[in-house]
Scaffold this motif. Structure first.
Motif, PDB file in Angstrom:
ATOM      1  N   THR A  45       0.708  -1.206   0.021  1.00  0.00           N
ATOM      2  CA  THR A  45      -0.051   0.052  -0.075  1.00  0.00           C
ATOM      3  C   THR A  45       0.789   1.474   0.036  1.00  0.00           C
ATOM      4  O   THR A  45       0.437   2.464  -0.539  1.00  0.00           O
ATOM      5  CB  THR A  45      -0.906  -0.050   1.338  1.00  0.00           C
ATOM      6  N   ASN A  46       1.793   1.135   0.627  1.00  0.00           N
ATOM      7  CA  ASN A  46       2.779   2.537   0.858  1.00  0.00           C
ATOM      8  C   ASN A  46       2.137   3.445   1.624  1.00  0.00           C
ATOM      9  O   ASN A  46       2.317   4.759   1.610  1.00  0.00           O
ATOM     10  CB  ASN A  46       3.239   2.996  -0.589  1.00  0.00           C
ATOM     11  N   PHE A  47       1.408   3.114   2.498  1.00  0.00           N
ATOM     12  CA  PHE A  47       0.543   3.968   3.353  1.00  0.00           C
ATOM     13  C   PHE A  47       1.485   4.734   4.459  1.00  0.00           C
ATOM     14  O   PHE A  47       1.058   5.774   5.000  1.00  0.00           O
ATOM     15  CB  PHE A  47      -0.419   3.340   4.123  1.00  0.00           C
ATOM     16  N   HIS A  48       2.778   4.317   4.553  1.00  0.00           N
ATOM     17  CA  HIS A  48       3.650   4.838   5.511  1.00  0.00           C
ATOM     18  C   HIS A  48       4.181   5.980   4.908  1.00  0.00           C
ATOM     19  O   HIS A  48       4.916   6.948   5.486  1.00  0.00           O
ATOM     20  CB  HIS A  48       4.859   3.781   5.906  1.00  0.00           C
ATOM     21  N   GLN A  49       3.925   6.374   3.541  1.00  0.00           N
ATOM     22  CA  GLN A  49       4.287   7.646   2.678  1.00  0.00           C
ATOM     23  C   GLN A  49       3.531   8.558   2.599  1.00  0.00           C
ATOM     24  O   GLN A  49       3.499   9.583   1.859  1.00  0.00           O
ATOM     25  CB  GLN A  49       5.230   7.146   1.495  1.00  0.00           C
ATOM     26  N   GLN A  50       2.299   8.171   3.179  1.00  0.00           N
ATOM     27  CA  GLN A  50       1.000   8.981   2.867  1.00  0.00           C
ATOM     28  C   GLN A  50       0.301   9.503   4.367  1.00  0.00           C
ATOM     29  O   GLN A  50       0.449   8.834   5.279  1.00  0.00           O
ATOM     30  CB  GLN A  50       0.129   8.279   2.151  1.00  0.00           C
ATOM     31  N   THR A  51      -0.540  10.327   4.355  1.00  0.00           N
ATOM     32  CA  THR A  51      -1.046  10.859   5.581  1.00  0.00           C
ATOM     33  C   THR A  51      -2.500  10.644   5.348  1.00  0.00           C
ATOM     34  O   THR A  51      -3.429  10.570   6.223  1.00  0.00           O
ATOM     35  CB  THR A  51      -0.981  12.496   5.836  1.00  0.00           C
ATOM     36  N   ASP A  52      -3.154  10.832   3.821  1.00  0.00           N
ATOM     37  CA  ASP A  52      -4.431  10.804   3.726  1.00  0.00           C
ATOM     38  C   ASP A  52      -4.614   9.737   2.820  1.00  0.00           C
ATOM     39  O   ASP A  52      -4.257   9.396   1.607  1.00  0.00           O
ATOM     40  CB  ASP A  52      -4.968  11.799   2.947  1.00  0.00           C
TER      41      ASP A  52
END
Length: 232
Positions: A45-52
């Motif tokens: 997902t690479n959510f660690h690089q995103q805030t939203d």
């Protein structure tokens, strides 16, 4: 001697091949649990690089989170489904540790997760724990703790009663199914802590929300969540 051991290992691999838990193909001697091709091509997902992102939006207006994260996308029929099936039902707890280590390497690059003090896995009821023999979320937590400067707590947050499986339930039914089934044994030990609450798969987030509400009642607690996979 090393050469002999190498031949022996190759011979044993022919008799008892080690298979990738994602694609079921043979693993090479250097590979562990997941083959290199699958490991590189899993739906991260690479959510660690995103805030939203979609996981964060699931909790807007419900519980106050410092940050949120899922390592992989879960899509019915994909390799992540096979991994999760092996983790939960095929006695492969080591998959949880392995994926936790991968997730931890990602999260340590995110400043918000660097401040986590305690990692708490969503607990199983003791009846299910006896049947399965381990908590898959605890194994994920242990892997995370190898990379994050935090300890794992497994006895403070408890599930006070068994519940039906969440599969095939609506969002409302899921929330009702887990409402008021969690409790904290020692709130004092968690005062002022940044807690990372972890689970295996997130769909509606009802279980995490129920646990999160209990933890946020403790004075000074900051809460983040992380899961192995998010089911779209």
């Amino acid at each position: 001697m090393k050469l002999t051991r190498g031949y022996l290992a190759d011979f044993l691999s022919l008799l008892f091949p080690q298979l990738c838990d994602a694609c079921n193909e043979n693993l090479s001697r250097q590979e562990k649990l997941i083959c290199t091709n699958c490991l590189y091509n899993l739906p991260y997902t690479n959510f660690h690089q995103q805030t939203d992102h979609v996981v964060a939006r699931q909790f807007w207006g419900k519980i106050n989170l410092e940050s949120s994260y899922a390592l992989l996308y879960f899509i019915k029929g994909n390799k992540v489904q096979r991994l999760m099936h092996h983790l939960k039902y095929k006695n492969k707890p080591q998959i949880g540790n392995f994926l936790g280590q991968i997730a931890g390497k990602q999260l340590i690059t995110n400043d918000k997760f660097k401040t986590v003090d305690v990692i708490i896995p969503v607990p199983l009821h003791h009846s299910r724990m006896r049947k399965r023999g381990y908590n898959q979320s605890e194994r994920f937590a242990n892997g995370l703790a190898e990379k994050l400067p935090a300890i794992v707590s497994v006895e403070n947050l408890v599930r006070t009663k068994a519940t039906d499986t969440q599969t095939q339930k609506s969002r409302f039914s899921r929330f009702e199914n887990v409402k008021s089934v969690f409790a904290v044994n020692d709130p004092e030990a968690l005062k002022g802590k940044h807690i990372l609450l972890v689970d295996d798969i997130m769909t509606t987030g009802s279980t995490l929300e129920s646990c999160g509400n209990i933890l946020l009642e403790i004075e000074g607690v900051k809460l983040s969540i992380a899961t192995i996979a998010y089911a779209e």
